[in-house]
Scaffold this motif. Structure first.
Motif, PDB file in Angstrom:
ATOM      1  N   GLN B  56       1.229  -1.452  -0.220  1.00 42.76           N
ATOM      2  CA  GLN B  56      -0.458  -0.030  -0.216  1.00 42.76           C
ATOM      3  C   GLN B  56       1.187   0.948  -0.406  1.00 42.76           C
ATOM      4  N   LYS B  57       0.328   2.467  -0.614  1.00 40.93           N
ATOM      5  CA  LYS B  57       0.742   3.636  -0.430  1.00 40.93           C
ATOM      6  C   LYS B  57       0.723   4.485   1.130  1.00 40.93           C
ATOM      7  N   GLY B  58       2.180   5.004   1.262  1.00 38.62           N
ATOM      8  CA  GLY B  58       1.770   5.587   2.337  1.00 38.62           C
ATOM      9  C   GLY B  58       1.655   6.757   2.424  1.00 38.62           C
ATOM     10  N   ASP B  59       2.786   7.561   3.516  1.00 37.46           N
ATOM     11  CA  ASP B  59       2.059   9.283   2.672  1.00 37.46           C
ATOM     12  C   ASP B  59       2.732  10.568   2.100  1.00 37.46           C
ATOM     13  N   ILE B  60       3.905   9.249   0.926  1.00 37.19           N
ATOM     14  CA  ILE B  60       4.319   9.922   0.224  1.00 37.19           C
ATOM     15  C   ILE B  60       5.303   9.180  -1.012  1.00 37.19           C
ATOM     16  N   ALA B  61       4.172   8.855  -1.210  1.00 35.07           N
ATOM     17  CA  ALA B  61       4.591   7.253  -2.573  1.00 35.07           C
ATOM     18  C   ALA B  61       4.830   8.244  -3.962  1.00 35.07           C
ATOM     19  N   GLU B  62       4.903   9.163  -3.866  1.00 36.36           N
ATOM     20  CA  GLU B  62       5.042   9.645  -5.297  1.00 36.36           C
ATOM     21  C   GLU B  62       5.929   9.678  -5.514  1.00 36.36           C
ATOM     22  N   GLY B  63       6.561   9.032  -7.037  1.00 37.50           N
ATOM     23  CA  GLY B  63       8.004   8.915  -7.434  1.00 37.50           C
ATOM     24  C   GLY B  63       9.127   8.160  -7.284  1.00 37.50           C
ATOM     25  N   TYR B  64       8.152   6.704  -6.455  1.00 36.30           N
ATOM     26  CA  TYR B  64       8.579   5.907  -5.614  1.00 36.30           C
ATOM     27  C   TYR B  64       7.764   4.759  -6.104  1.00 36.30           C
ATOM     28  N   SER B  65       8.620   3.432  -6.400  1.00 37.02           N
ATOM     29  CA  SER B  65       7.742   2.093  -6.076  1.00 37.02           C
ATOM     30  C   SER B  65       8.224   0.886  -5.658  1.00 37.02           C
ATOM     31  N   VAL B  66       7.488  -0.157  -5.678  1.00 34.47           N
ATOM     32  CA  VAL B  66       8.075  -1.200  -4.383  1.00 34.47           C
ATOM     33  C   VAL B  66       7.514  -2.397  -5.687  1.00 34.47           C
ATOM     34  N   SER B  67       8.199  -3.959  -5.088  1.00 37.41           N
ATOM     35  CA  SER B  67       7.744  -4.566  -4.751  1.00 37.41           C
ATOM     36  C   SER B  67       7.425  -5.796  -3.601  1.00 37.41           C
ATOM     37  N   ARG B  68       6.879  -6.735  -3.315  1.00 33.31           N
ATOM     38  CA  ARG B  68       7.449  -8.023  -2.491  1.00 33.31           C
ATOM     39  C   ARG B  68       6.916  -8.974  -2.984  1.00 33.31           C
ATOM     40  N   GLU B  69       7.874  -9.747  -3.834  1.00 28.89           N
ATOM     41  CA  GLU B  69       7.422 -10.646  -4.373  1.00 28.89           C
ATOM     42  C   GLU B  69       7.763 -11.940  -3.267  1.00 28.89           C
ATOM     43  N   LYS B  70       8.613 -11.996  -1.914  1.00 31.77           N
ATOM     44  CA  LYS B  70       9.306 -12.721  -1.211  1.00 31.77           C
ATOM     45  C   LYS B  70       9.440 -12.105   0.042  1.00 31.77           C
ATOM     46  N   LYS B  71       9.149 -13.173   0.867  1.00 32.25           N
ATOM     47  CA  LYS B  71       7.845 -11.752   2.396  1.00 32.25           C
ATOM     48  C   LYS B  71       9.731 -11.577   3.341  1.00 32.25           C
ATOM     49  N   GLU B  72      11.097 -12.476   2.331  1.00 34.04           N
ATOM     50  CA  GLU B  72      12.287 -11.461   3.474  1.00 34.04           C
ATOM     51  C   GLU B  72      12.529 -10.355   1.995  1.00 34.04           C
ATOM     52  N   SER B  73      12.289  -9.803   1.475  1.00 34.20           N
ATOM     53  CA  SER B  73      12.605  -8.893   0.382  1.00 34.20           C
ATOM     54  C   SER B  73      11.911  -8.028   0.193  1.00 34.20           C
ATOM     55  N   PHE B  74      12.292  -6.573   0.614  1.00 33.50           N
ATOM     56  CA  PHE B  74      10.840  -5.670   0.027  1.00 33.50           C
ATOM     57  C   PHE B  74      12.141  -4.119  -0.832  1.00 33.50           C
ATOM     58  N   PRO B  75      12.171  -4.437  -1.685  1.00 40.46           N
ATOM     59  CA  PRO B  75      13.081  -3.440  -2.291  1.00 40.46           C
ATOM     60  C   PRO B  75      12.475  -1.981  -3.217  1.00 40.46           C
ATOM     61  N   LEU B  76      12.986  -0.467  -2.593  1.00 41.38           N
ATOM     62  CA  LEU B  76      11.885   0.018  -3.026  1.00 41.38           C
ATOM     63  C   LEU B  76      13.088   0.590  -4.290  1.00 41.38           C
ATOM     64  N   THR B  77      11.986   1.332  -5.334  1.00 36.97           N
ATOM     65  CA  THR B  77      12.935   1.748  -6.688  1.00 36.97           C
ATOM     66  C   THR B  77      12.459   3.102  -6.507  1.00 36.97           C
ATOM     67  N   VAL B  78      13.231   4.115  -6.457  1.00 35.68           N
ATOM     68  CA  VAL B  78      13.333   5.727  -6.896  1.00 35.68           C
ATOM     69  C   VAL B  78      13.488   6.284  -8.136  1.00 35.68           C
ATOM     70  N   THR B  79      12.251   6.520  -8.570  1.00 35.72           N
ATOM     71  CA  THR B  79      12.124   7.152  -9.963  1.00 35.72           C
ATOM     72  C   THR B  79      12.728   8.249 -10.307  1.00 35.72           C
ATOM     73  N   SER B  80      12.932   8.441 -11.074  1.00 32.45           N
ATOM     74  CA  SER B  80      13.616   9.878 -11.969  1.00 32.45           C
ATOM     75  C   SER B  80      12.212  10.674 -12.012  1.00 32.45           C
ATOM     76  N   ALA B  81      10.496  10.546 -11.282  1.00 29.77           N
ATOM     77  CA  ALA B  81       9.458  11.640 -11.281  1.00 29.77           C
ATOM     78  C   ALA B  81      10.433  11.799  -9.591  1.00 29.77           C
ATOM     79  N   GLN B  82      10.468  11.767  -8.516  1.00 28.46           N
ATOM     80  CA  GLN B  82      10.727  11.699  -7.526  1.00 28.46           C
ATOM     81  C   GLN B  82      11.901  13.255  -7.878  1.00 28.46           C
ATOM     82  N   LYS B  83      11.053  14.037  -7.327  1.00 30.53           N
ATOM     83  CA  LYS B  83      11.622  15.111  -7.723  1.00 30.53           C
ATOM     84  C   LYS B  83      12.822  15.669  -6.210  1.00 30.53           C
ATOM     85  N   ASN B  84      12.608  15.192  -6.063  1.00 31.40           N
ATOM     86  CA  ASN B  84      13.945  15.615  -4.119  1.00 31.40           C
ATOM     87  C   ASN B  84      14.094  14.254  -3.718  1.00 31.40           C
TER      88      ASN B  84
END
Lengths: 116, 113
Positions: B56-84
């Motif tokens: 689920q999105k939190g308070d400041i999800a814009e410009g970020y993406s995540v995946s949860r394919e395994k219980k152990e792992s939760f990678p965060l991608t900071v995209t070029s859309a994140q201005k700061n």
């Protein structure tokens, strides 16, 4: 209603003093209140936590006081040391039903400086 | 020893690039969280996941993406859309059934150059 308001933003005490950090909440469903300690460049670490069935909990030099009717809780650090200088966060969460607990809502943090 | 591992500790990104921050836990925790912390600021929730393949999105999800394919792992991608994107990023996990506190990783400091 989900906010946790923490004060003060910063606090300076002398070694041996007793800094007190306060937090207030509105959501009466909150039933778990932890405090975290964070040193610069590190992740926060759980320091001490309390549930609303007790009014005080002590672990070493750290004490949480909890006032359910006032919806406030505070952290007291006895005989503070320079090594206690860190940022402290209060937080709260509510039981979400079944076997699930909701996410933590954090206060804004207090930067504590203990002078030698 | 059980814990949360975030990598890398320091990351530099050129403007316009996507970068992925790693978070791995061996605590068998169900829920995982990503927070952003700016200097002298509190913790702001970016994304969270309570079970595998759901988040689920939190308070400041814009410009970020995540995946949860395994219980152990939760990678965060900071995209070029994140201005700061320059900030300190913290990953945390928690057992959903114990109701206890979060365990945090040691953080990744991302700097845009």
């Amino acid at each position: 209603q989900q906010q946790v308001k923490q004060s003060p933003q910063s606090l300076i005490v002398q070694k041996g003093g007793i800094p007190i950090i306060n937090c207030a909440y509105e959501n009466t469903a909150f039933d778990y209140f932890p405090w975290y300690q964070q040193f610069p460049g590190k992740g926060p670490a759980l320091l001490i936590a309390i549930r609303p069935d007790v009014s005080e909990k002590k672990e070493g030099r750290f004490t949480i006081s909890f006032n359910k009717s006032a919806k406030q809780f505070s952290l007291h650090i006895m005989d503070s040391q320079p090594g206690d200088s860190a940022t402290y966060f209060c937080a709260a969460s509510a039981y979400a039903g079944g076997t699930s607990y909701g996410k933590l809502t954090f206060g804004q943090g207090t930067i504590l400086t203990v002078h030698p | 020893d059980g814990g949360i591992t975030q990598s890398p500790k320091y990351l530099f990104r050129k403007e316009g690039q996507n970068v992925t921050l790693s978070c791995e836990q061996n605590l068998n925790h169900d829920a995982m969280y990503w927070y952003r912390q700016d200097p002298g600021q509190g913790l702001r929730l970016i994304y969270y996941s309570q079970i595998v393949n759901d988040f689920q999105k939190g308070d400041i999800a814009e410009g970020y993406s995540v995946s949860r394919e395994k219980k152990e792992s939760f990678p965060l991608t900071v995209t070029s859309a994140q201005k700061n994107p320059t900030a300190f990023y913290l990953c945390a996990s928690r057992s959903q059934t114990s109701g206890g506190g979060y365990t945090f990783g040691s953080g990744t400091r991302l700097t845009v150059v």
